[in-house]
Design a protein around this motif. Structure first.
Motif, PDB file in Angstrom:
ATOM      1  N   ALA A   1       0.815  -1.222   0.000  1.00 46.57           N
ATOM      2  CA  ALA A   1       0.000   0.000   0.000  1.00 46.57           C
ATOM      3  C   ALA A   1       0.844   1.265   0.000  1.00 46.57           C
ATOM      4  O   ALA A   1       0.323   2.358  -0.217  1.00 46.57           O
ATOM      5  CB  ALA A   1      -0.919   0.014   1.220  1.00 46.57           C
ATOM      6  N   ARG A   2       2.152   1.129   0.212  1.00 43.85           N
ATOM      7  CA  ARG A   2       3.012   2.296   0.310  1.00 43.85           C
ATOM      8  C   ARG A   2       3.319   2.870  -1.068  1.00 43.85           C
ATOM      9  O   ARG A   2       3.547   2.124  -2.037  1.00 43.85           O
ATOM     10  CB  ARG A   2       4.316   1.960   1.018  1.00 43.85           C
ATOM     11  CG  ARG A   2       4.134   1.376   2.398  1.00 43.85           C
ATOM     12  CD  ARG A   2       3.810   2.376   3.495  1.00 43.85           C
ATOM     13  NE  ARG A   2       2.547   3.079   3.382  1.00 43.85           N
ATOM     14  CZ  ARG A   2       1.363   2.560   3.770  1.00 43.85           C
ATOM     15  NH1 ARG A   2       1.275   1.340   4.231  1.00 43.85           N
ATOM     16  NH2 ARG A   2       0.275   3.295   3.664  1.00 43.85           N
ATOM     17  N   PRO A   3       3.342   4.199  -1.202  1.00 43.29           N
ATOM     18  CA  PRO A   3       3.595   4.834  -2.505  1.00 43.29           C
ATOM     19  C   PRO A   3       4.897   4.389  -3.159  1.00 43.29           C
ATOM     20  O   PRO A   3       4.959   4.224  -4.380  1.00 43.29           O
ATOM     21  CB  PRO A   3       3.621   6.325  -2.152  1.00 43.29           C
ATOM     22  CG  PRO A   3       2.761   6.442  -0.934  1.00 43.29           C
ATOM     23  CD  PRO A   3       2.999   5.184  -0.160  1.00 43.29           C
ATOM     24  N   ALA A   4       5.968   4.197  -2.368  1.00 41.92           N
ATOM     25  CA  ALA A   4       7.252   3.788  -2.945  1.00 41.92           C
ATOM     26  C   ALA A   4       7.146   2.408  -3.583  1.00 41.92           C
ATOM     27  O   ALA A   4       7.700   2.169  -4.666  1.00 41.92           O
ATOM     28  CB  ALA A   4       8.333   3.789  -1.869  1.00 41.92           C
ATOM     29  N   PHE A   5       6.422   1.513  -2.922  1.00 40.05           N
ATOM     30  CA  PHE A   5       6.250   0.171  -3.499  1.00 40.05           C
ATOM     31  C   PHE A   5       5.406   0.243  -4.760  1.00 40.05           C
ATOM     32  O   PHE A   5       5.701  -0.438  -5.751  1.00 40.05           O
ATOM     33  CB  PHE A   5       5.587  -0.767  -2.485  1.00 40.05           C
ATOM     34  CG  PHE A   5       5.512  -2.190  -2.961  1.00 40.05           C
ATOM     35  CD1 PHE A   5       6.522  -3.085  -2.672  1.00 40.05           C
ATOM     36  CD2 PHE A   5       4.418  -2.636  -3.714  1.00 40.05           C
ATOM     37  CE1 PHE A   5       6.464  -4.412  -3.120  1.00 40.05           C
ATOM     38  CE2 PHE A   5       4.354  -3.948  -4.168  1.00 40.05           C
ATOM     39  CZ  PHE A   5       5.375  -4.834  -3.869  1.00 40.05           C
ATOM     40  N   LYS A   6       4.367   1.068  -4.749  1.00 41.30           N
ATOM     41  CA  LYS A   6       3.516   1.213  -5.927  1.00 41.30           C
ATOM     42  C   LYS A   6       4.323   1.728  -7.117  1.00 41.30           C
ATOM     43  O   LYS A   6       4.154   1.252  -8.247  1.00 41.30           O
ATOM     44  CB  LYS A   6       2.352   2.167  -5.632  1.00 41.30           C
ATOM     45  CG  LYS A   6       1.347   1.649  -4.618  1.00 41.30           C
ATOM     46  CD  LYS A   6       0.271   2.701  -4.365  1.00 41.30           C
ATOM     47  CE  LYS A   6      -0.706   2.261  -3.301  1.00 41.30           C
ATOM     48  NZ  LYS A   6      -1.758   3.280  -3.047  1.00 41.30           N
ATOM     49  N   ALA A   7       5.190   2.710  -6.851  1.00 46.35           N
ATOM     50  CA  ALA A   7       6.007   3.264  -7.937  1.00 46.35           C
ATOM     51  C   ALA A   7       6.935   2.203  -8.528  1.00 46.35           C
ATOM     52  O   ALA A   7       7.135   2.141  -9.748  1.00 46.35           O
ATOM     53  CB  ALA A   7       6.817   4.447  -7.414  1.00 46.35           C
ATOM     54  N   TRP A   8       7.497   1.364  -7.660  1.00 47.98           N
ATOM     55  CA  TRP A   8       8.365   0.285  -8.134  1.00 47.98           C
ATOM     56  C   TRP A   8       7.560  -0.801  -8.843  1.00 47.98           C
ATOM     57  O   TRP A   8       7.921  -1.280  -9.913  1.00 47.98           O
ATOM     58  CB  TRP A   8       9.132  -0.316  -6.966  1.00 47.98           C
ATOM     59  CG  TRP A   8       9.913  -1.544  -7.343  1.00 47.98           C
ATOM     60  CD1 TRP A   8      11.122  -1.580  -7.961  1.00 47.98           C
ATOM     61  CD2 TRP A   8       9.513  -2.907  -7.138  1.00 47.98           C
ATOM     62  NE1 TRP A   8      11.520  -2.886  -8.156  1.00 47.98           N
ATOM     63  CE2 TRP A   8      10.542  -3.728  -7.663  1.00 47.98           C
ATOM     64  CE3 TRP A   8       8.392  -3.516  -6.563  1.00 47.98           C
ATOM     65  CZ2 TRP A   8      10.487  -5.115  -7.627  1.00 47.98           C
ATOM     66  CZ3 TRP A   8       8.339  -4.904  -6.526  1.00 47.98           C
ATOM     67  CH2 TRP A   8       9.361  -5.690  -7.050  1.00 47.98           C
TER      68      TRP A   8
ATOM     69  N   THR B   1       4.699  -0.747 -10.388  1.00 42.96           N
ATOM     70  CA  THR B   1       4.093  -0.405 -11.680  1.00 42.96           C
ATOM     71  C   THR B   1       5.119  -0.318 -12.810  1.00 42.96           C
ATOM     72  O   THR B   1       4.759   0.002 -13.947  1.00 42.96           O
ATOM     73  CB  THR B   1       3.305   0.908 -11.586  1.00 42.96           C
ATOM     74  OG1 THR B   1       4.112   1.905 -10.942  1.00 42.96           O
ATOM     75  CG2 THR B   1       2.023   0.720 -10.784  1.00 42.96           C
ATOM     76  N   GLN B   2       6.384  -0.601 -12.508  1.00 44.86           N
ATOM     77  CA  GLN B   2       7.351  -0.802 -13.588  1.00 44.86           C
ATOM     78  C   GLN B   2       7.149  -2.160 -14.260  1.00 44.86           C
ATOM     79  O   GLN B   2       7.575  -2.370 -15.399  1.00 44.86           O
ATOM     80  CB  GLN B   2       8.783  -0.745 -13.050  1.00 44.86           C
ATOM     81  CG  GLN B   2       9.189   0.587 -12.461  1.00 44.86           C
ATOM     82  CD  GLN B   2      10.591   0.546 -11.907  1.00 44.86           C
ATOM     83  OE1 GLN B   2      11.567   0.535 -12.659  1.00 44.86           O
ATOM     84  NE2 GLN B   2      10.701   0.496 -10.591  1.00 44.86           N
ATOM     85  N   TRP B   3       6.471  -3.058 -13.528  1.00 45.57           N
ATOM     86  CA  TRP B   3       6.328  -4.435 -14.003  1.00 45.57           C
ATOM     87  C   TRP B   3       4.898  -4.797 -14.351  1.00 45.57           C
ATOM     88  O   TRP B   3       4.674  -5.745 -15.108  1.00 45.57           O
ATOM     89  CB  TRP B   3       6.858  -5.405 -12.931  1.00 45.57           C
ATOM     90  CG  TRP B   3       8.189  -4.997 -12.408  1.00 45.57           C
ATOM     91  CD1 TRP B   3       8.453  -4.355 -11.219  1.00 45.57           C
ATOM     92  CD2 TRP B   3       9.458  -5.129 -13.056  1.00 45.57           C
ATOM     93  NE1 TRP B   3       9.786  -4.100 -11.086  1.00 45.57           N
ATOM     94  CE2 TRP B   3      10.437  -4.582 -12.197  1.00 45.57           C
ATOM     95  CE3 TRP B   3       9.863  -5.674 -14.273  1.00 45.57           C
ATOM     96  CZ2 TRP B   3      11.788  -4.552 -12.522  1.00 45.57           C
ATOM     97  CZ3 TRP B   3      11.205  -5.640 -14.588  1.00 45.57           C
ATOM     98  CH2 TRP B   3      12.155  -5.087 -13.725  1.00 45.57           C
ATOM     99  N   ILE B   4       3.944  -4.089 -13.793  1.00 43.11           N
ATOM    100  CA  ILE B   4       2.538  -4.363 -14.100  1.00 43.11           C
ATOM    101  C   ILE B   4       1.885  -3.078 -14.578  1.00 43.11           C
ATOM    102  O   ILE B   4       2.350  -1.972 -14.250  1.00 43.11           O
ATOM    103  CB  ILE B   4       1.778  -4.915 -12.872  1.00 43.11           C
ATOM    104  CG1 ILE B   4       1.729  -3.862 -11.759  1.00 43.11           C
ATOM    105  CG2 ILE B   4       2.379  -6.207 -12.373  1.00 43.11           C
ATOM    106  CD1 ILE B   4       0.788  -4.228 -10.645  1.00 43.11           C
TER     107      ILE B   4
ATOM    108  N   ARG C   1      -4.053  -1.560  -8.307  1.00 43.32           N
ATOM    109  CA  ARG C   1      -4.947  -1.733  -7.158  1.00 43.32           C
ATOM    110  C   ARG C   1      -5.564  -3.125  -7.146  1.00 43.32           C
ATOM    111  O   ARG C   1      -5.693  -3.752  -6.091  1.00 43.32           O
ATOM    112  CB  ARG C   1      -6.049  -0.669  -7.192  1.00 43.32           C
ATOM    113  CG  ARG C   1      -6.881  -0.615  -5.911  1.00 43.32           C
ATOM    114  CD  ARG C   1      -6.058  -0.126  -4.749  1.00 43.32           C
ATOM    115  NE  ARG C   1      -6.776  -0.225  -3.489  1.00 43.32           N
ATOM    116  CZ  ARG C   1      -6.286   0.184  -2.314  1.00 43.32           C
ATOM    117  NH1 ARG C   1      -5.081   0.723  -2.255  1.00 43.32           N
ATOM    118  NH2 ARG C   1      -6.984   0.059  -1.212  1.00 43.32           N
ATOM    119  N   SER C   2      -5.922  -3.642  -8.312  1.00 42.48           N
ATOM    120  CA  SER C   2      -6.494  -4.987  -8.382  1.00 42.48           C
ATOM    121  C   SER C   2      -5.485  -6.023  -7.928  1.00 42.48           C
ATOM    122  O   SER C   2      -5.854  -7.012  -7.269  1.00 42.48           O
ATOM    123  CB  SER C   2      -6.945  -5.287  -9.817  1.00 42.48           C
ATOM    124  OG  SER C   2      -8.035  -4.464 -10.183  1.00 42.48           O
TER     125      SER C   2
END
Length: 256
Positions: free
Chosen positions: A72-79, A81-84, A90-91
């Motif tokens: 849920a953390r923004p840093a993880f999301k940014a990383w 979404t390089q792959w998905i 969110r899904s």
């Protein structure tokens, strides 16, 4: 043609992830309340030695907590979404959270023992009603902050239509005018309102409550970064327990 096929695939992925979540949510009610439709529940006859069972349960709760907070953390999301595809982020979070819960439900170990048991009929009815209200509050709170955005359906639907995703406006509808986290308040009621508290149920309630309190700190840190107006909302509205005389607020809230 390929772009359209990709959009349809992402939409179907989001829809399937949501359906898995919804089935898991319904099963959660049976799991916590020991209802007959749930083959594995919080309580039951111990199958393993106490300390072995305790270690497994703590590990399962820890795995869910790490997954649920980390993704849920923004840093993880940014990383991530390089792959998905960003529309599926969110899904994917919802799917992984559901899988972590399914794993917990599948391998949870009853511990035996009874902490308290309320035999008074009125007392059991009150606690049963509180338990039901807690689940209703959880679902109601998701509707207030856009249920379909929270669980990824809005993102994949907009992507299917070829429209860009826009974040939700910051607002405080309904119960969010009384407390900042009605969804988490609902979870507290779900986990603690029980006429019979077993050792396994107490472990589950204590560890999930500690996790919720920690998660609130992380979520509010992200909200303050994304919405500066959240600071004023934070000052005016209590976190979990409503004041007897509430205060009106401007602005609002968006779940992390």
């Amino acid at each position: 043609m390929f772009t359209y096929f990709k959009r349809v695939s992402i939409f179907l992925y989001g829809l399937i992830s949501y359906l898995i979540f919804f089935a898991t949510f319904v099963y959660s009610i049976g799991f916590v309340a020991n209802l007959p439709f749930a083959p594995r529940t919080l309580d039951g006859e111990p199958r393993l030695p106490f300390w072995t069972a305790l270690g497994i349960d703590v590990a399962l709760l820890g795995l869910f907590s790490v997954q649920h907070s980390l993704m849920a953390r923004p840093a993880f999301k940014a990383w991530w979404t390089q792959w998905i595809p960003p529309a599926a982020e969110r899904s994917t979070y919802v799917l992984f959270s559901s899988l972590a819960l399914i794993l917990l439900y599948s391998y949870w170990q009853p511990l035996g023992g009874e902490i308290w048991s309320i035999e008074n009929r009125s007392g059991r009815l009150v606690l049963g009603a509180t338990f039901g209200f807690g689940w209703a509050l959880v679902f109601y709170a998701t509707l207030l902050i856009n249920h379909f955005d929270l669980f990824g359906l809005r993102q994949v639907w907009l992507n299917l239509l070829g429209k860009p995703y826009t974040g939700l406006a910051f607002k405080t509808p309904g119960a969010y005018k009384l407390v900042r986290h009605p969804l988490y308040l609902g979870w507290f009621l779900c986990f603690w309102a029980t006429p019979t508290m077993s050792a396994a149920h107490l472990l589950f309630a204590v560890l999930t409550s500690l996790y919720i309190l920690a998660a609130i700190q992380l979520e509010e840190r992200d909200l303050l970064r994304e919405h500066p107006e959240y600071a004023e909302y934070q000052r005016q509205v209590p976190m979990l327990l409503p004041r007897i005389t509430g205060s009106k607020t401007e602005g609002g809230r968006e779940a992390a």
